[in-house]
Design a protein around this motif. Sequence first.
Motif, PDB file in Angstrom:
ATOM      1  N   THR A  94      -7.642   6.149   1.971  1.00 37.11           N
ATOM      2  CA  THR A  94      -6.585   5.744   1.039  1.00 37.11           C
ATOM      3  C   THR A  94      -6.765   6.427  -0.319  1.00 37.11           C
ATOM      4  O   THR A  94      -5.790   6.775  -0.983  1.00 37.11           O
ATOM      5  N   ILE A  95      -8.032   6.643  -0.724  1.00 38.37           N
ATOM      6  CA  ILE A  95      -8.276   7.335  -2.000  1.00 38.37           C
ATOM      7  C   ILE A  95      -7.720   8.748  -1.943  1.00 38.37           C
ATOM      8  O   ILE A  95      -7.067   9.226  -2.882  1.00 38.37           O
ATOM      9  N   GLY A  96      -7.962   9.430  -0.824  1.00 39.11           N
ATOM     10  CA  GLY A  96      -7.429  10.780  -0.648  1.00 39.11           C
ATOM     11  C   GLY A  96      -5.905  10.790  -0.652  1.00 39.11           C
ATOM     12  O   GLY A  96      -5.288  11.699  -1.217  1.00 39.11           O
ATOM     13  N   MET A  97      -5.294   9.769  -0.055  1.00 42.57           N
ATOM     14  CA  MET A  97      -3.831   9.694  -0.039  1.00 42.57           C
ATOM     15  C   MET A  97      -3.273   9.487  -1.444  1.00 42.57           C
ATOM     16  O   MET A  97      -2.259  10.072  -1.816  1.00 42.57           O
ATOM     17  N   TYR A  98      -3.969   8.650  -2.229  1.00 43.07           N
ATOM     18  CA  TYR A  98      -3.543   8.453  -3.628  1.00 43.07           C
ATOM     19  C   TYR A  98      -3.619   9.766  -4.397  1.00 43.07           C
ATOM     20  O   TYR A  98      -2.665  10.171  -5.076  1.00 43.07           O
ATOM     21  N   LEU A 138       0.834  -1.200   0.000  1.00 41.11           N
ATOM     22  CA  LEU A 138       0.000   0.000   0.000  1.00 41.11           C
ATOM     23  C   LEU A 138       0.868   1.249   0.000  1.00 41.11           C
ATOM     24  O   LEU A 138       0.608   2.204  -0.748  1.00 41.11           O
ATOM     25  N   SER A 139       1.921   1.228   0.809  1.00 40.65           N
ATOM     26  CA  SER A 139       2.865   2.348   0.835  1.00 40.65           C
ATOM     27  C   SER A 139       3.502   2.558  -0.532  1.00 40.65           C
ATOM     28  O   SER A 139       3.609   3.687  -1.027  1.00 40.65           O
ATOM     29  N   GLY A 140       3.922   1.452  -1.161  1.00 40.01           N
ATOM     30  CA  GLY A 140       4.527   1.554  -2.485  1.00 40.01           C
ATOM     31  C   GLY A 140       3.573   2.116  -3.518  1.00 40.01           C
ATOM     32  O   GLY A 140       3.946   2.956  -4.342  1.00 40.01           O
ATOM     33  N   TYR A 141       2.317   1.672  -3.481  1.00 39.68           N
ATOM     34  CA  TYR A 141       1.326   2.169  -4.441  1.00 39.68           C
ATOM     35  C   TYR A 141       1.068   3.665  -4.230  1.00 39.68           C
ATOM     36  O   TYR A 141       0.966   4.432  -5.196  1.00 39.68           O
ATOM     37  N   ILE A 142       0.940   4.061  -2.961  1.00 42.73           N
ATOM     38  CA  ILE A 142       0.672   5.479  -2.673  1.00 42.73           C
ATOM     39  C   ILE A 142       1.828   6.352  -3.143  1.00 42.73           C
ATOM     40  O   ILE A 142       1.634   7.383  -3.805  1.00 42.73           O
ATOM     41  N   MET A 143       3.071   5.933  -2.830  1.00 41.07           N
ATOM     42  CA  MET A 143       4.228   6.733  -3.229  1.00 41.07           C
ATOM     43  C   MET A 143       4.455   6.664  -4.740  1.00 41.07           C
ATOM     44  O   MET A 143       5.012   7.598  -5.329  1.00 41.07           O
ATOM     45  N   SER A 144       4.017   5.581  -5.377  1.00 46.25           N
ATOM     46  CA  SER A 144       4.154   5.527  -6.835  1.00 46.25           C
ATOM     47  C   SER A 144       3.234   6.538  -7.506  1.00 46.25           C
ATOM     48  O   SER A 144       3.516   7.004  -8.620  1.00 46.25           O
ATOM     49  N   MET A 145       2.142   6.909  -6.833  1.00 44.57           N
ATOM     50  CA  MET A 145       1.295   7.976  -7.363  1.00 44.57           C
ATOM     51  C   MET A 145       2.048   9.299  -7.358  1.00 44.57           C
ATOM     52  O   MET A 145       1.873  10.129  -8.262  1.00 44.57           O
ATOM     53  N   PHE A 146       2.885   9.488  -6.340  1.00 45.31           N
ATOM     54  CA  PHE A 146       3.745  10.675  -6.355  1.00 45.31           C
ATOM     55  C   PHE A 146       4.655  10.646  -7.579  1.00 45.31           C
ATOM     56  O   PHE A 146       4.826  11.660  -8.263  1.00 45.31           O
ATOM     57  N   SER A 148      -1.280  20.552  -1.521  1.00 46.44           N
ATOM     58  CA  SER A 148      -1.355  19.093  -1.653  1.00 46.44           C
ATOM     59  C   SER A 148      -0.851  18.393  -0.396  1.00 46.44           C
ATOM     60  O   SER A 148      -1.367  17.332  -0.028  1.00 46.44           O
ATOM     61  N   THR A 149       0.149  18.975   0.300  1.00 46.33           N
ATOM     62  CA  THR A 149       0.611  18.364   1.552  1.00 46.33           C
ATOM     63  C   THR A 149      -0.449  18.504   2.650  1.00 46.33           C
ATOM     64  O   THR A 149      -0.591  17.612   3.489  1.00 46.33           O
ATOM     65  N   VAL A 150      -1.192  19.613   2.630  1.00 46.36           N
ATOM     66  CA  VAL A 150      -2.322  19.750   3.559  1.00 46.36           C
ATOM     67  C   VAL A 150      -3.350  18.647   3.282  1.00 46.36           C
ATOM     68  O   VAL A 150      -3.906  18.031   4.199  1.00 46.36           O
ATOM     69  N   GLY A 151      -3.587  18.382   1.985  1.00 45.92           N
ATOM     70  CA  GLY A 151      -4.518  17.318   1.614  1.00 45.92           C
ATOM     71  C   GLY A 151      -4.048  15.949   2.096  1.00 45.92           C
ATOM     72  O   GLY A 151      -4.862  15.116   2.503  1.00 45.92           O
ATOM     73  N   ILE A 152      -2.730  15.705   2.050  1.00 44.33           N
ATOM     74  CA  ILE A 152      -2.192  14.432   2.544  1.00 44.33           C
ATOM     75  C   ILE A 152      -2.479  14.277   4.036  1.00 44.33           C
ATOM     76  O   ILE A 152      -2.905  13.208   4.492  1.00 44.33           O
ATOM     77  N   ILE A 153      -2.269  15.343   4.796  1.00 41.78           N
ATOM     78  CA  ILE A 153      -2.525  15.294   6.246  1.00 41.78           C
ATOM     79  C   ILE A 153      -3.995  14.981   6.514  1.00 41.78           C
ATOM     80  O   ILE A 153      -4.330  14.116   7.342  1.00 41.78           O
ATOM     81  N   LEU A 154      -4.894  15.679   5.823  1.00 33.00           N
ATOM     82  CA  LEU A 154      -6.328  15.455   6.037  1.00 33.00           C
ATOM     83  C   LEU A 154      -6.712  14.024   5.649  1.00 33.00           C
ATOM     84  O   LEU A 154      -7.523  13.387   6.345  1.00 33.00           O
ATOM     85  N   SER A 155      -6.139  13.511   4.563  1.00 33.68           N
ATOM     86  CA  SER A 155      -6.455  12.144   4.134  1.00 33.68           C
ATOM     87  C   SER A 155      -5.996  11.119   5.162  1.00 33.68           C
ATOM     88  O   SER A 155      -6.704  10.136   5.434  1.00 33.68           O
TER      89      SER A 155
END
Length: 463
Positions: free
Chosen positions: A352-356, A296-304, A339-346
């Motif tokens: 997980t959708i918000g984090m992606y 899950l971590s890899g998928y989220i960071m791959s979106m970055f 976008s970093t504010v959005g990461i915190i809120l997610s």
Amino acid sequence: MQSQDVFKWYKRRWAFLVGLSIFQFFAGISFASYGQISNFYVQFFNASHSQVDWITNARNISAIFITIPLVWLIFKRKIGSRNLILIMAGSSTLGLLLVTLSLIDRSLFGLIVMGQILCGLAETIGVAMTSIFAVLWFPDNQIGTAIAINSLGIAVGDGTGYVLPPFLVQPFNKTRTYGENLTSQELTSGKRQLRYMYGSFLGISAFVTILFAIFITDKPPTPPTFAQDKKTDVQQEPRTFKNFIIHAKLLFSNWSYIITCITIGLVMQMVLVENMMMSEIIVDMNITSNISSERLSGYIMSMFSLGDLIGVILGGKVVDHFKNYKVLAMSGIAAVFLSTVGIILSVMLKSTIGMYICNGLFGVFVGSSFVVLLEMATQLTYPIDETLINAWMIGIQTGFALLLGVLGRSAFNIWGSLGVLSFQCAGIFVGLVFCCLVSPKNRRLEVERNQINIQTPLLASNN
């Protein structure tokens, strides 16, 4: 019109650019391939998470120590862009060799750190070469595209590093929870798969290094632009230590340049904080999924990384067509902050959708801002040699990177996941404030439009 006859664009510049992008790919791998499977390295090397962080942080060590000797050699013209590229290629190849060998036995933790230091040296020079090579070989309407293509390698390398290792290093028992010890068989299988991965990259790196050694040159025989042609005429002063100090003083009294370097460090290296700890953040916040926290971590960071890839392409096109670099940089960094504010809120909402989505947007705006900031640095300091400016720039911003990596782990240990993400967000905001203080002057473009200004002295502090 007569001066246009001296301009020439060489088709081989594209082949050289692809080669540089391959080494940027390996730089991305050295950055991204450890954080998502940090639990594997903790158990394999019998180390703590803080110690495993140094596998990633070690990339920044070489830049701090190499900067001053490197800029002196560049100033003395003892080392040109060809030698810089060969040092980058050789360091990448040797670094990948040491990383591959370190996975033979669990007692070789020091070897993987040394390999990462060499990979960091390659990354240091590679990032510096991004705008240097673009300015030396490409016309002004292609410089942004050249920087973007070069930077694409980092984005693709990041994405590969985020996703591939979690697939190669996975437990046989799919219900295993994060932090649970891997079996001896699982550790053996994991290290074997990682050796295959790094060994493949090693072979490619060695092959491209040989090609560069045969074909690459310091610069094209004929310059691509009027500014590059005339800069050669105005930089014939003696290469004495006194003149080196004068150059350094002028450069370091140019506050816009220093602030730009710091801003690049803050914007680019805040990614390091999230990268090293995303799998731990997922566990700490109890974010559930039907896949392991590592994947899950890899998928989220791959979106970055996917967003970063899109961002550098967009940034390159924007730089090619619009020259108000300060406004572009401020807008991009403001979007990075949101976008970093959005990461915190997610993370708080365990979405997980918000984090992606937010990490994808984070990547888009970081990538586009990076291209703009690199071009801004060379504009602010014309006619100083781009090789010299970028060597200083990487040294300055890398020092901040190492500090941010250490402080990020401390923030996580003290305040947990929200603490480290808030630290990331605060760092981006400081970068935005700094960017507001940068001069909007475009010196190289002004020289092209007004030939009278060719002999303009170097920037002073009030510029």
